[in-house]
Design an enzyme around this catalytic site. Structure first.
Site, PDB file in Angstrom:
ATOM      1  CG  ASP A 125       6.147   2.052  -5.697  1.00 18.96           C
ATOM      2  OD1 ASP A 125       5.550   2.095  -6.789  1.00 18.96           O
ATOM      3  OD2 ASP A 125       6.326   1.002  -5.066  1.00 18.96           O
ATOM      4  CG  HIS A 132      -0.374  -5.425  -4.308  1.00 19.60           C
ATOM      5  ND1 HIS A 132       0.502  -6.491  -4.313  1.00 19.60           N
ATOM      6  CD2 HIS A 132       0.270  -4.412  -3.662  1.00 19.60           C
ATOM      7  CE1 HIS A 132       1.628  -6.144  -3.710  1.00 19.60           C
ATOM      8  NE2 HIS A 132       1.520  -4.892  -3.311  1.00 19.60           N
ATOM      9  CD  GLU A 197       5.813  -4.257  -5.101  1.00 20.38           C
ATOM     10  OE1 GLU A 197       5.904  -3.030  -5.325  1.00 20.38           O
ATOM     11  OE2 GLU A 197       5.421  -4.735  -4.016  1.00 20.38           O
ATOM     12  CD  GLU A 199       4.792  -0.494  -8.678  1.00 25.23           C
ATOM     13  OE1 GLU A 199       4.630   0.739  -8.837  1.00 25.23           O
ATOM     14  OE2 GLU A 199       5.288  -1.000  -7.650  1.00 25.23           O
ATOM     15  CG  ASP A 231       9.137  -0.887  -6.632  1.00 23.30           C
ATOM     16  OD1 ASP A 231      10.158  -0.207  -6.785  1.00 23.30           O
ATOM     17  OD2 ASP A 231       8.527  -0.968  -5.547  1.00 23.30           O
ATOM     18  NE  ARG A 235       7.380  -8.715  -2.211  1.00 26.75           N
ATOM     19  CZ  ARG A 235       6.756  -7.605  -2.619  1.00 26.75           C
ATOM     20  NH1 ARG A 235       6.696  -6.542  -1.828  1.00 26.75           N
ATOM     21  NH2 ARG A 235       6.220  -7.559  -3.821  1.00 26.75           N
ATOM     22  CD  GLN A 238       8.422  -4.445   1.182  1.00 27.22           C
ATOM     23  OE1 GLN A 238       8.786  -5.162   0.251  1.00 27.22           O
ATOM     24  NE2 GLN A 238       7.253  -3.838   1.186  1.00 27.22           N
ATOM     25  CE  LYS A 251       8.619  -2.216  -2.083  1.00 23.54           C
ATOM     26  NZ  LYS A 251       7.738  -2.776  -3.123  1.00 23.54           N
ATOM     27  CB  THR A 255      12.981   0.892  -9.694  1.00 21.32           C
ATOM     28  OG1 THR A 255      12.951   0.827  -8.266  1.00 21.32           O
ATOM     29  CG2 THR A 255      11.573   1.053 -10.238  1.00 21.32           C
ATOM     30  CD  GLU A 362      -0.192  -9.550  -5.004  1.00 17.84           C
ATOM     31  OE1 GLU A 362       0.728  -8.876  -5.542  1.00 17.84           O
ATOM     32  OE2 GLU A 362      -1.401  -9.299  -5.137  1.00 17.84           O
TER      33      GLU A 362
END
Lengths: 417, 417
Positions: A125, A132, A197, A199, A231, A235, A238, A251, A255, A362
């Site tokens: 990744d 971001h 996420e 992606e 992904d 949080r 992490q 993570k 996925t 975000e």
């Protein structure tokens, strides 16, 4: 390039994701049949394993498609990829002399189950979205300043291939270890800050040798195709684990990828440049082609019981700072062998406006500013039962190259301990 | 347990690494033959593929050993692992009635080429040595204080399986991107701070399901065996790239493992406890067994042209703070699927004295205090032509369980750009 017309009528709609111009590769099954390779055309799937068995496709002396993955084709290399695309286009084009032979090999997509389209060899990744990276800096460290290396290196880290799943696979909220800033000791339990996420995933088709670096142009030619990639990220897990060696269990619980591999060939008309370099890159990171693609992206969220999904973000893959080819070149620069089936996540794709942000972290600014769905509910992070969908389309002249939705529902955490 | 005597005379030496008590698993070839599974006994290798073909070993209805990896056996699970060990012990024991049938299936190890003993599914590296973590903190951040999470989490990060190679494979010094502290811009070229990391590698034998966490005791039973592992590291590349997402190209140019998988069963008499917990671990990280092993470890260095290698470090695997079972439990706690062939690096093993440090970074204190070899040369980091060897032995009552050396020579960087 205009719409290429097919004798499969549904494929000729300007807004259909799977026209003859696309021909994405997936793995499907119907009823009790074994999963096997298929090609999307309009509302149908061409059973390419059957087409090969009947001699309509004969690229090699051995079968390539009667398996539940596209890795065998990838390993054949770009000349065979091109030959297959040419042959499929001929078979499915309006006026094809072989329509009668091919027609019985079409399966309605509505009757099929879609599976992982490839065996993921390894998953990496990246962190190539500038907006971001700035947002995460502002949220987590109080400053939007980029890390010192960010404008020089396409930052990446190794992820976990065993947790990559196909769209539609439910994801259990992970249990894990977290520590609140004011707590003395960490605690164990379900993540409270579950996120997505947005992606793109680039799929490596041909490998590179151990000890042998590659150029950006070689890397570009090694990429077989692209998928949408979510992904999923915890949080809080992490945040507690990632210093000093990076994300791990935050993570590793899932996925999701979209079920169809859209080939690099289908995307060729949509190439887009990376933005102007703010710092000159080292020469090894320079290539001759535009490495991004103009792909419109959307994120949708639907709480359990809601009657429809709300769009919560809209952005474009061309917002990225680094291309997949630059990332792949950097990945192999020290001699790391790359293999067919390696999956490279682009990094979260966020544009400059809040409506373009590609994660809930975000969009809700770490939960401090919850957003409101069309159905009136508010969200900071994901709640149990929520379904998240990524959607991607490249818009051509009278046709669309779609990816097929990348969907996942979050189920409650499993009981533990 | 005393030495178990074999009719293979060389296996009965108290200091030989491969007595009947050991029976480690490797992959070998001779001449033009295809690589296949073999078992070390004294100075010989039992061609277990041939033994299976002749019906001397019959654990399953299908062949397990005529392949260049042990993953097929791993997937059979612990009952079959135990049955194989029992059968091999009976075949090779002094007084075996089958000596005559087995004898022709022995190949002198001196005539064999050893290959990777497994297909590495995915590779994860941990950071479970407390002295090492403190040393790295002192060297890199000016303080030996552990990261805040270190006493609570067996910190790990995903590595790259495609660059794991068998002992004897030469490693080219990697090219990469670095930045000197006083430089304005990064530069590209061969690493100048090339290092080793002395580690043990635990090999996962039976997998776990996606979404399904495991306990420490379940994890312990899933571990098939251990190898020595050298996690070659380019400290200058790593130092510039690792914030904020962890090591990447600084670790991706090669990870060497010893050629024989020493089974967890062979190591059972050498179990050792983890040290007292300085902070109470969360309950999910508790197990009922001693999870470390008493394995003496050595690092040797030999410059090109030197007439012998110098021991540069001596320590013991039991110096670690976290066990492989604890690491594996943590790895799966959020639902990450684990698979047969997953390789878990222990983290660098360093004891409290400088003579016990498991990396050159620590032995030369970041190159600031070079050490002297027996041949009179000094080293801060690795120079081209240097050969590094890891050696490991568990000492029993009149016998030794050895691993076979983990050797790698560093060759000059390839020309680039």
């Amino acid at each position: 390039m205009p719409l290429l017309k097919s004798w499969v009528a549904s494929a000729n709609d300007a807004n259909h994701p799977f026209p003859l111009n696309n021909l994405p590769y997936g793995v499907f099954s119907t009823g009790e049949d074994d999963p096997r390779c298929g090609v999307a055309i309009g509302d149908m799937i061409l059973d390419i394993a059957a087409a090969e068995a009947e001699g309509l496709i004969a690229l090699t002396d051995y079968p390539l498609f009667d398996v539940p993955y596209w890795n065998d084709l990838m390993e054949e290399g770009p000349a065979v990829w091109a030959a297959l695309r040419e042959r499929l286009t001929a078979l499915l084009a309006k006026g094809s002399k072989e329509q009668e032979a091919v027609e019985p090999l079409l399966v309605p997509m509505a009757e099929a189950t879609l599976h992982m389209p490839l065996v993921v060899s390894e998953y990496t990744d990246f962190y190539a979205g500038k907006q971001h990276a700035q947002n995460m800096g502002a949220i987590l460290r109080g400053s939007p300043d980029l890390p010192a290396n960010w404008l020089h290196i396409p930052i990446g880290y190794n992820g976990r291939a065993s947790s990559v799943v196909v769209s539609g696979t439910p994801i259990h909220r992970p249990n894990g270890q977290t520590k609140a800033p004011d707590a003395e000791m960490p605690s164990f339990g379900p993540s409270k800050r579950l996120d997505i996420e947005l992606e793109m995933g680039a799929i490596v088709g041909t490998g590179s040798e151990f000890g042998q670096p590659i150029t950006v142009d070689e890397a570009d030619a090694m990429i077989f195709g692209y998928v949408l990639l979510n992904d999923w990220s915890a949080r809080d897990i992490q945040g507690w684990e990632y210093q000093p060696l990076g994300p791990f269990q935050g993570k590793a619980f899932g996925t999701s990828i979209s079920p169809w591999i859209v080939t690099a060939s289908a995307l060729e008309p949509f190439r887009a440049p990376t933005p102007p370099r703010e710092k000159q890159l080292l020469p090894y990171l320079s290539g001759s082609k535009d490495g991004l693609y103009n792909i419109e992206l959307e994120v949708l969220m639907q709480p359990e019981g809601a009657d429809h999904a709300s769009v919560i973000a809209r952005t474009n893959y061309s917002r990225m700072y680094y291309s997949a080819a630059e990332q792949l070149c950097h990945h192999a620069i020290g001699g790391c062998a790359m293999n067919a089936g390696d999956l490279l996540g682009s990094g979260t794709i966020s544009g400059p406006e809040r409506s373009e942000f590609g994660s809930l972290m975000e969009l809700s600014w770490a939960g401090r500013e919850p957003f409101t769905l069309e159905t009136g509910e508010t969200r900071g992070f994901i709640e149990d039962g929520d379904t998240l969908t990524l959607r991607g389309n490249a818009r051509g002249d009278g046709y669309t190259i779609g990816f097929g939705d990348c969907v996942g529902q979050i189920l409650p955490a499993k009981a533990w301990g």
